[in-house]
Design an enzyme around this catalytic site. Structure first.
Site, PDB file in Angstrom:
ATOM      1  N   GLN A   1      -2.436 -51.279  -5.037  1.00  0.00           N
ATOM      2  CA  GLN A   1      -1.862 -52.434  -4.332  1.00  0.00           C
ATOM      3  C   GLN A   1      -2.489 -53.764  -4.697  1.00  0.00           C
ATOM      4  O   GLN A   1      -1.797 -54.729  -4.990  1.00  0.00           O
ATOM      5  CB  GLN A   1      -2.226 -52.255  -2.872  1.00  0.00           C
ATOM      6  CG  GLN A   1      -1.381 -51.542  -1.978  1.00  0.00           C
ATOM      7  CD  GLN A   1      -1.575 -52.289  -0.676  1.00  0.00           C
ATOM      8  OE1 GLN A   1      -0.781 -53.173  -0.377  1.00  0.00           O
ATOM      9  NE2 GLN A   1      -2.646 -51.986   0.026  1.00  0.00           N
TER      10      GLN A   1
ATOM     11  N   ASP B   1      -7.181 -47.184 -14.630  1.00  0.00           N
ATOM     12  CA  ASP B   1      -6.904 -46.388 -13.434  1.00  0.00           C
ATOM     13  C   ASP B   1      -7.157 -44.935 -13.795  1.00  0.00           C
ATOM     14  O   ASP B   1      -7.645 -44.646 -14.898  1.00  0.00           O
ATOM     15  CB  ASP B   1      -5.477 -46.653 -12.895  1.00  0.00           C
ATOM     16  CG  ASP B   1      -5.434 -46.504 -11.375  1.00  0.00           C
ATOM     17  OD1 ASP B   1      -5.599 -45.371 -10.884  1.00  0.00           O
ATOM     18  OD2 ASP B   1      -5.255 -47.524 -10.677  1.00  0.00           O
TER      19      ASP B   1
ATOM     20  N   GLY C   1     -11.280 -47.212  -6.369  1.00  0.00           N
ATOM     21  CA  GLY C   1     -12.245 -46.455  -5.591  1.00  0.00           C
ATOM     22  C   GLY C   1     -11.546 -45.353  -4.847  1.00  0.00           C
ATOM     23  O   GLY C   1     -10.327 -45.188  -4.966  1.00  0.00           O
TER      24      GLY C   1
ATOM     25  N   GLN D   1     -18.889 -45.670 -13.752  1.00  0.00           N
ATOM     26  CA  GLN D   1     -18.347 -46.928 -14.280  1.00  0.00           C
ATOM     27  C   GLN D   1     -19.459 -47.920 -14.628  1.00  0.00           C
ATOM     28  O   GLN D   1     -19.305 -48.721 -15.555  1.00  0.00           O
ATOM     29  CB  GLN D   1     -17.308 -47.499 -13.310  1.00  0.00           C
ATOM     30  CG  GLN D   1     -16.121 -46.533 -13.264  1.00  0.00           C
ATOM     31  CD  GLN D   1     -14.929 -47.002 -12.462  1.00  0.00           C
ATOM     32  OE1 GLN D   1     -14.982 -48.016 -11.782  1.00  0.00           O
ATOM     33  NE2 GLN D   1     -13.859 -46.242 -12.533  1.00  0.00           N
TER      34      GLN D   1
ATOM     35  N   ASP E   1     -13.227 -62.463   3.743  1.00  0.00           N
ATOM     36  CA  ASP E   1     -13.679 -62.698   5.130  1.00  0.00           C
ATOM     37  C   ASP E   1     -13.909 -64.184   5.364  1.00  0.00           C
ATOM     38  O   ASP E   1     -13.570 -64.737   6.408  1.00  0.00           O
ATOM     39  CB  ASP E   1     -14.966 -61.905   5.387  1.00  0.00           C
ATOM     40  CG  ASP E   1     -14.792 -60.444   5.018  1.00  0.00           C
ATOM     41  OD1 ASP E   1     -13.923 -59.792   5.606  1.00  0.00           O
ATOM     42  OD2 ASP E   1     -15.497 -59.968   4.109  1.00  0.00           O
TER      43      ASP E   1
ATOM     44  N   HIS F   1     -19.405 -56.131   4.323  1.00  0.00           N
ATOM     45  CA  HIS F   1     -17.955 -56.305   4.419  1.00  0.00           C
ATOM     46  C   HIS F   1     -17.412 -55.153   5.267  1.00  0.00           C
ATOM     47  O   HIS F   1     -16.896 -54.158   4.778  1.00  0.00           O
ATOM     48  CB  HIS F   1     -17.308 -56.294   3.035  1.00  0.00           C
ATOM     49  CG  HIS F   1     -15.812 -56.250   3.116  1.00  0.00           C
ATOM     50  ND1 HIS F   1     -15.062 -57.300   3.576  1.00  0.00           N
ATOM     51  CD2 HIS F   1     -14.920 -55.258   2.841  1.00  0.00           C
ATOM     52  CE1 HIS F   1     -13.787 -56.967   3.572  1.00  0.00           C
ATOM     53  NE2 HIS F   1     -13.683 -55.731   3.127  1.00  0.00           N
TER      54      HIS F   1
ATOM     55  N   SER G   1      -4.675 -55.172   3.332  1.00  0.00           N
ATOM     56  CA  SER G   1      -4.451 -56.496   2.747  1.00  0.00           C
ATOM     57  C   SER G   1      -4.534 -56.419   1.227  1.00  0.00           C
ATOM     58  O   SER G   1      -5.451 -55.816   0.678  1.00  0.00           O
ATOM     59  CB  SER G   1      -5.454 -57.509   3.283  1.00  0.00           C
ATOM     60  OG  SER G   1      -6.651 -56.891   3.625  1.00  0.00           O
TER      61      SER G   1
HETATM   62  P1  NAI Z   1      -4.954 -48.555  -3.592  1.00  0.00           P
HETATM   63  O1  NAI Z   1      -5.217 -47.172  -3.137  1.00  0.00           O
HETATM   64  O2  NAI Z   1      -3.575 -49.107  -3.528  1.00  0.00           O
HETATM   65  O3  NAI Z   1      -5.444 -48.711  -5.115  1.00  0.00           O
HETATM   66  C1  NAI Z   1      -6.633 -48.179  -5.568  1.00  0.00           C
HETATM   67  C2  NAI Z   1      -6.420 -47.767  -7.006  1.00  0.00           C
HETATM   68  O4  NAI Z   1      -7.664 -47.317  -7.527  1.00  0.00           O
HETATM   69  C3  NAI Z   1      -5.422 -46.620  -7.166  1.00  0.00           C
HETATM   70  O5  NAI Z   1      -4.450 -46.953  -8.149  1.00  0.00           O
HETATM   71  C4  NAI Z   1      -6.302 -45.461  -7.634  1.00  0.00           C
HETATM   72  O6  NAI Z   1      -5.626 -44.558  -8.493  1.00  0.00           O
HETATM   73  C5  NAI Z   1      -7.405 -46.220  -8.351  1.00  0.00           C
HETATM   74  N1  NAI Z   1      -8.625 -45.457  -8.565  1.00  0.00           N
HETATM   75  C6  NAI Z   1      -9.170 -44.474  -7.809  1.00  0.00           C
HETATM   76  N2  NAI Z   1     -10.277 -43.994  -8.386  1.00  0.00           N
HETATM   77  C7  NAI Z   1     -10.446 -44.689  -9.529  1.00  0.00           C
HETATM   78  C8  NAI Z   1     -11.404 -44.642 -10.555  1.00  0.00           C
HETATM   79  N3  NAI Z   1     -12.407 -43.755 -10.538  1.00  0.00           N
HETATM   80  N4  NAI Z   1     -11.279 -45.494 -11.609  1.00  0.00           N
HETATM   81  C9  NAI Z   1     -10.247 -46.366 -11.661  1.00  0.00           C
HETATM   82  N5  NAI Z   1      -9.301 -46.446 -10.704  1.00  0.00           N
HETATM   83  C10 NAI Z   1      -9.404 -45.619  -9.652  1.00  0.00           C
HETATM   84  O7  NAI Z   1      -5.972 -49.473  -2.792  1.00  0.00           O
HETATM   85  P2  NAI Z   1      -5.972 -51.063  -2.616  1.00  0.00           P
HETATM   86  O8  NAI Z   1      -5.234 -51.424  -1.393  1.00  0.00           O
HETATM   87  O9  NAI Z   1      -5.591 -51.697  -3.892  1.00  0.00           O
HETATM   88  O10 NAI Z   1      -7.514 -51.330  -2.305  1.00  0.00           O
HETATM   89  C11 NAI Z   1      -8.486 -51.086  -3.289  1.00  0.00           C
HETATM   90  C12 NAI Z   1      -9.873 -51.128  -2.687  1.00  0.00           C
HETATM   91  O11 NAI Z   1     -10.177 -52.428  -2.230  1.00  0.00           O
HETATM   92  C13 NAI Z   1     -10.075 -50.209  -1.497  1.00  0.00           C
HETATM   93  O12 NAI Z   1     -11.347 -49.596  -1.630  1.00  0.00           O
HETATM   94  C14 NAI Z   1     -10.077 -51.158  -0.324  1.00  0.00           C
HETATM   95  O13 NAI Z   1     -10.797 -50.639   0.757  1.00  0.00           O
HETATM   96  C15 NAI Z   1     -10.757 -52.351  -0.932  1.00  0.00           C
HETATM   97  N6  NAI Z   1     -10.550 -53.626  -0.254  1.00  0.00           N
HETATM   98  C16 NAI Z   1     -11.606 -54.504  -0.202  1.00  0.00           C
HETATM   99  C17 NAI Z   1     -11.482 -55.751   0.351  1.00  0.00           C
HETATM  100  C18 NAI Z   1     -12.641 -56.682   0.378  1.00  0.00           C
HETATM  101  O14 NAI Z   1     -12.485 -57.767   0.959  1.00  0.00           O
HETATM  102  N7  NAI Z   1     -13.800 -56.372  -0.177  1.00  0.00           N
HETATM  103  C19 NAI Z   1     -10.211 -56.175   0.931  1.00  0.00           C
HETATM  104  C20 NAI Z   1      -9.146 -55.215   0.818  1.00  0.00           C
HETATM  105  C21 NAI Z   1      -9.329 -53.978   0.244  1.00  0.00           C
END
Ligand code: NAI
Length: 302
Positions: free
Chosen positions: A15, A42, A89, A112, A159, A187, A243
């Protein structure tokens, strides 16, 4: 013309990745005169989706986008990258123990980190977005010792931006009129959005402390803080997804401002601030959580 900069986005088929890669390719992160080579990583099950994103990048015909590397091999993805935005992740799923999620992410970030250590450009700048962001960044630092410690950061800018947003809504002023809000700590919902040093510059007026303009310490010390702390959960409730556009935008803000500061001053700088008892208590609570996360993460390494 400038030399292209190689920007890695991990989890690019997800996302946030979907919102982030077009921003980078449009110059939102590095400026409208900076050519980009995008590296997208990915995992195998996401191969088709990742190729779909690559197809859309081609279809968007971005003038700044010189090339796209889309791969499921971390060693290929990390080759020569100048900036690495780590969004990939393992998400916490219902019924999963905290330790199990931590353990998955520790092994991802360890692997990584090694790929970056071996392949990234010297002086590569790293931004970890994936949660637990602070602890993933710590693990990355541990296993990529040749990347300078100051080059490894995690995303708290979302944030910070949320705090600006809440203040601007409350005061009915533009976000650009609020500055020097600080987010301390993890966070997570223990983070402490601190307005004690923040100021606003109302239209046709001079800069004033946020506390004096809001004139409601009770709101600032309670509802404001919890709204910012729980904004992520509120977005999930509303969107049924976490988000993404605001996270992607914050990642661009983070890198853009960071590089700008480095260009101007050579390095990040320290400031001396007075911390009151209220803040101290909130900072201690979030620091305690970070230490617990660190302990848990290290226990997963064995
Ligand atoms: P998502 O699930 O839509 O996308 C995550 C992607 O990472 C997926 O395509 C998945 O296949 C891939 N992935 C999983 N393991 C992997 C690996 N070993 N190597 C490469 N790719 C891998 O999740 P979304 O919504 O995009 O969120 C991603 C991360 O960001 C989550 O951990 C979420 O909690 C975090 N996040 C952090 C924020 C911040 O402010 N620090 C704000 C919003 C989300």
């Amino acid at each position: 013309a400038k030399e292209p900069v190689r920007v890695l986005v991990t989890g690019a088929a997800g996302q946030i990745g979907y919102a982030l890669v077009p921003m980078i390719a449009r110059g939102v992160m590095l400026g409208s005169d900076q050519p980009i080579i995008l590296h997208m990583l990915d995992i195998e099950p996401a191969t088709e989706a990742l190729n779909g994103v690559k197809m859309e990048l081609v279809d968007a015909a971005f003038p700044l986008l010189m090339d796209v590397v889309a791969t499921t091999d971390a060693m290929v993805a990390c080759k020569g990258v100048n900036i690495a935005v780590m969004v990939g992740g393992f998400p916490r799923k219902e019924g999963m123990e905290r330790k199990d999620v931590m353990s998955k992410n520790v092994s991802i970030y360890k692997a990584q980190a090694s790929a970056l250590e071996k392949q990234a450009a010297p002086d590569c700048k790293v931004l970890v977005v994936a949660n637990p962001a602070n602890t993933n960044a710590l693990i990355l630092k541990e296993f990529a010792p040749s990347i300078p410690e100051k080059n490894i950061t995690c995303l708290t800018r979302l944030d910070h931006n949320r705090a600006l947003g809440q203040l601007s809504e409350r005061l009915k002023i533009h976000v650009g009129q609020v500055k020097n809000v600080i987010i301390w700590g993890n966070h997570s919902s223990t983070q402490y959005p601190d307005v004690n040093h923040a100021t606003v510059t109302p239209t046709n007026s001079e800069e004033k402390p946020v506390r004096s303009v809001v004139a409601d310490d009770n709101w600032l010390n309670t509802e404001f803080i919890t709204t910012v702390q729980q904004r992520g959960a509120a977005i999930i409730k509303a969107r049924k997804l976490s988000s993404a556009l605001s996270a992607a935008s914050a990642a661009c803000d983070h890198i853009r401002d960071w590089l700008h500061v480095i260009k101007d001053n050579g390095q990040l700088f320290r400031v001396r601030l007075k911390i009151d008892d209220f803040s101290r208590e909130k900072m201690d609570a979030t620091a305690k959580e970070l230490v617990e996360e660190k302990t848990l993460a290290y226990s997963c390494l064995n």
